[in-house]
Design a protein around this motif. Structure first.
Motif, short mmCIF file in Angstrom:
data_model
loop_
_atom_site.label_atom_id
_atom_site.label_comp_id
_atom_site.label_asym_id
_atom_site.label_seq_id
_atom_site.Cartn_x
_atom_site.Cartn_y
_atom_site.Cartn_z
N PRO A 108 0.83 -1.21 0.00
CA PRO A 108 0.00 0.00 0.00
C PRO A 108 0.87 1.26 0.00
CG PRO A 108 -0.72 -1.58 1.67
CD PRO A 108 0.60 -2.05 1.17
N GLN A 109 0.28 2.36 -0.42
CA GLN A 109 1.02 3.61 -0.51
C GLN A 109 1.55 4.05 0.86
OE1 GLN A 109 -1.26 6.82 -2.20
NE2 GLN A 109 0.54 8.00 -2.74
N VAL A 110 0.78 3.84 1.90
CA VAL A 110 1.21 4.26 3.23
C VAL A 110 2.42 3.44 3.69
CG1 VAL A 110 -0.39 2.68 4.42
CG2 VAL A 110 0.44 4.72 5.59
N THR A 111 2.49 2.17 3.28
CA THR A 111 3.64 1.33 3.62
C THR A 111 4.89 1.79 2.88
OG1 THR A 111 2.18 -0.55 3.99
CG2 THR A 111 4.52 -1.03 3.70
N LEU A 112 4.73 2.09 1.58
CA LEU A 112 5.87 2.61 0.81
C LEU A 112 6.38 3.90 1.42
CD1 LEU A 112 7.69 2.58 -1.72
CD2 LEU A 112 5.88 3.85 -2.90
N LYS A 113 5.47 4.80 1.79
CA LYS A 113 5.87 6.07 2.38
C LYS A 113 6.65 5.85 3.68
CE LYS A 113 3.83 10.38 4.15
NZ LYS A 113 4.66 11.30 3.36
N TRP A 114 6.18 4.93 4.51
CA TRP A 114 6.88 4.65 5.77
C TRP A 114 8.27 4.10 5.52
CZ3 TRP A 114 9.32 0.70 8.20
CH2 TRP A 114 9.58 0.86 9.57
N ARG A 115 8.37 3.17 4.58
CA ARG A 115 9.67 2.56 4.31
C ARG A 115 10.68 3.57 3.76
NH1 ARG A 115 9.05 -3.61 1.97
NH2 ARG A 115 7.81 -4.44 3.70
N LEU A 116 10.21 4.44 2.89
CA LEU A 116 11.11 5.43 2.31
C LEU A 116 11.54 6.48 3.33
CD1 LEU A 116 9.47 6.06 -1.20
CD2 LEU A 116 11.43 4.60 -0.65
N GLU A 117 10.60 6.93 4.16
CA GLU A 117 10.90 8.04 5.07
C GLU A 117 11.43 7.58 6.41
OE1 GLU A 117 7.37 10.39 5.34
OE2 GLU A 117 7.45 11.04 3.23
N GLN A 118 10.76 6.62 7.03
CA GLN A 118 11.15 6.20 8.38
C GLN A 118 12.26 5.15 8.39
OE1 GLN A 118 9.95 7.87 10.96
NE2 GLN A 118 8.75 9.05 9.48
N TRP A 119 12.48 4.50 7.27
CA TRP A 119 13.50 3.45 7.19
C TRP A 119 14.72 3.98 6.43
CZ3 TRP A 119 12.59 -1.81 4.25
CH2 TRP A 119 13.67 -2.67 4.50
N LEU A 120 14.55 4.26 5.14
CA LEU A 120 15.69 4.65 4.32
C LEU A 120 16.17 6.08 4.62
CD1 LEU A 120 14.66 3.08 0.90
CD2 LEU A 120 16.46 2.31 2.45
N GLU A 121 15.26 7.04 4.62
CA GLU A 121 15.70 8.43 4.82
C GLU A 121 16.25 8.63 6.22
OE1 GLU A 121 13.98 12.99 4.25
OE2 GLU A 121 12.79 11.26 3.60
N TYR A 122 15.60 8.08 7.22
CA TYR A 122 16.09 8.20 8.59
C TYR A 122 17.44 7.51 8.75
CZ TYR A 122 16.51 7.53 13.61
OH TYR A 122 16.99 7.51 14.90
N GLY A 123 17.54 6.30 8.19
CA GLY A 123 18.81 5.57 8.29
C GLY A 123 19.94 6.28 7.58
N CYS A 124 19.63 6.88 6.44
CA CYS A 124 20.64 7.63 5.71
C CYS A 124 21.12 8.83 6.53
CB CYS A 124 20.07 8.09 4.36
SG CYS A 124 21.29 8.73 3.20
N GLY A 125 20.20 9.46 7.24
CA GLY A 125 20.59 10.58 8.09
C GLY A 125 21.49 10.16 9.24
N VAL A 126 21.19 9.01 9.84
CA VAL A 126 22.04 8.48 10.91
C VAL A 126 23.44 8.20 10.38
CG1 VAL A 126 22.40 6.53 12.47
CG2 VAL A 126 20.10 7.52 12.20
N TRP A 127 23.50 7.60 9.17
CA TRP A 127 24.80 7.32 8.58
C TRP A 127 25.55 8.62 8.28
CZ3 TRP A 127 28.75 4.43 7.98
CH2 TRP A 127 29.66 4.70 6.96
N GLY A 128 24.84 9.65 7.81
CA GLY A 128 25.48 10.92 7.52
C GLY A 128 26.14 11.52 8.76
N ASN A 129 25.46 11.42 9.90
CA ASN A 129 26.03 11.92 11.15
C ASN A 129 27.27 11.12 11.55
OD1 ASN A 129 23.99 13.82 11.38
ND2 ASN A 129 22.67 12.48 12.59
N THR A 130 27.22 9.81 11.32
CA THR A 130 28.37 8.96 11.63
C THR A 130 29.56 9.33 10.76
OG1 THR A 130 26.90 7.14 12.26
CG2 THR A 130 29.19 6.58 11.75
N LEU A 131 29.32 9.54 9.46
CA LEU A 131 30.39 9.90 8.54
C LEU A 131 31.01 11.24 8.93
CD1 LEU A 131 32.03 9.37 6.00
CD2 LEU A 131 30.18 10.37 4.66
N THR A 132 30.18 12.18 9.37
CA THR A 132 30.70 13.47 9.80
C THR A 132 31.65 13.33 10.97
OG1 THR A 132 28.69 14.61 9.03
CG2 THR A 132 30.04 15.75 10.67
N ARG A 133 31.31 12.47 11.92
CA ARG A 133 32.19 12.25 13.08
C ARG A 133 33.50 11.60 12.66
NH1 ARG A 133 27.78 9.59 15.32
NH2 ARG A 133 29.10 7.79 15.83
N VAL A 134 33.42 10.65 11.71
CA VAL A 134 34.64 9.98 11.24
C VAL A 134 35.54 10.98 10.50
CG1 VAL A 134 35.52 8.25 9.64
CG2 VAL A 134 33.57 7.71 11.12
#
Length: 249
Positions: free
Chosen positions: A90-116
């Protein structure tokens, strides 16, 4: 996906996930059409997946990771249960996966890379020095598809190699002609690649079977059958005692 925010998946997926029309029927029809014509093709390898499927059905070859009867039986059981496994998203599931899974995870990784990066900058005294040293000492194999349309995998592989690991302990392996999905064993001998890079891996049941065969372009990146048979494993054996053990709580 550490490079999600720079990907085609981000650009196309967000538009599809957030599209709304005044009429629910029109909105659903548009979502279904965009999902199948714009998003799904990002994960395919220019038709190779269909060609590989036909070669498997004709018993001409198998993915390199399917190198014994237990794995072939598992592949067969999954095929039988495919309608239950590939449920409509469903569209709501796709939205959750893209925003709460991929986009959020990418942001966490970005913060980690900045520290490194801060830890490795001689002009600063900040950052996570322990993590920086750990990553440089970590033996790492990065596998990317040459024609990945989902993510900018080639650029990300080089970025990880130079900016994150940055040592002789990292190796980048580019799979020729492979898209996003085929780097799991559909267009390369992943088991052998892992064994070559990590020679200390034990030859136990997890890595049992013939792993020496190289992908054959005549069978679209698959490898010849592990048993040389002209007919695949009988479905009657998919649930046999030798190939299947039911999980008990």
């Amino acid at each position: 996906a550490t490079c999600y925010l720079r990907s085609n998946l981000y650009e196309i997926g967000q538009t599809i996930a957030n599209f709304q029309a005044p009429n629910h029927i029109i909105s659903f029809a548009k979502y279904l059409y965009s999902l199948t014509t714009e998003l799904v093709p990002l994960f395919l390898d220019e038709g190779k997946a269909i060609q590989q499927l036909m070669a498997i059905i004709a018993s001409k070859g198998l993915p390199s990771v399917v190198n014994n009867s237990v794995r072939e039986a598992y592949m067969g059981r999954v095929a039988f249960d495919l309608p239950n496994r590939l449920r409509f998203m469903p569209q709501v599931t796709l939205k959750w996966r893209l925003e709460q899974w991929l986009e959020y995870g990418c942001g966490v990784w970005g913060n980690t890379l900045t520290r490194v990066q801060a830890a490795r900058d001689p002009n600063t005294k900040s950052g996570d020095n322990y993590l920086s040293v750990f990553l440089q000492q970590l033996k790492t194999l990065i596998v990317a598809g040459e024609i990945d349309s989902t993510l900018p995998s080639l650029d990300e592989a080089r970025k990880l190699e130079l900016e994150v690991f940055g040592s002789d302990n990292v190796r980048v392996h580019i799979v020729p002609g492979a898209g996003h999905a085929s780097t799991c064993g559909g267009s390369l001998n992943l088991v052998q690649l892992l064994r070559d890079f990590f020679p200390g891996l034990p030859a136990n049941a997890i890595f049992s079977g013939d792993t020496q065969q190289a992908p054959d372009e005549d069978i679209f990146g698959l490898v010849p059958r592990y048993d040389g048979a002209s007919i695949g494993l009988s479905p009657l054996l998919y649930w046999s005692a030798d190939n299947y053990r039911q999980w008990e709580e």
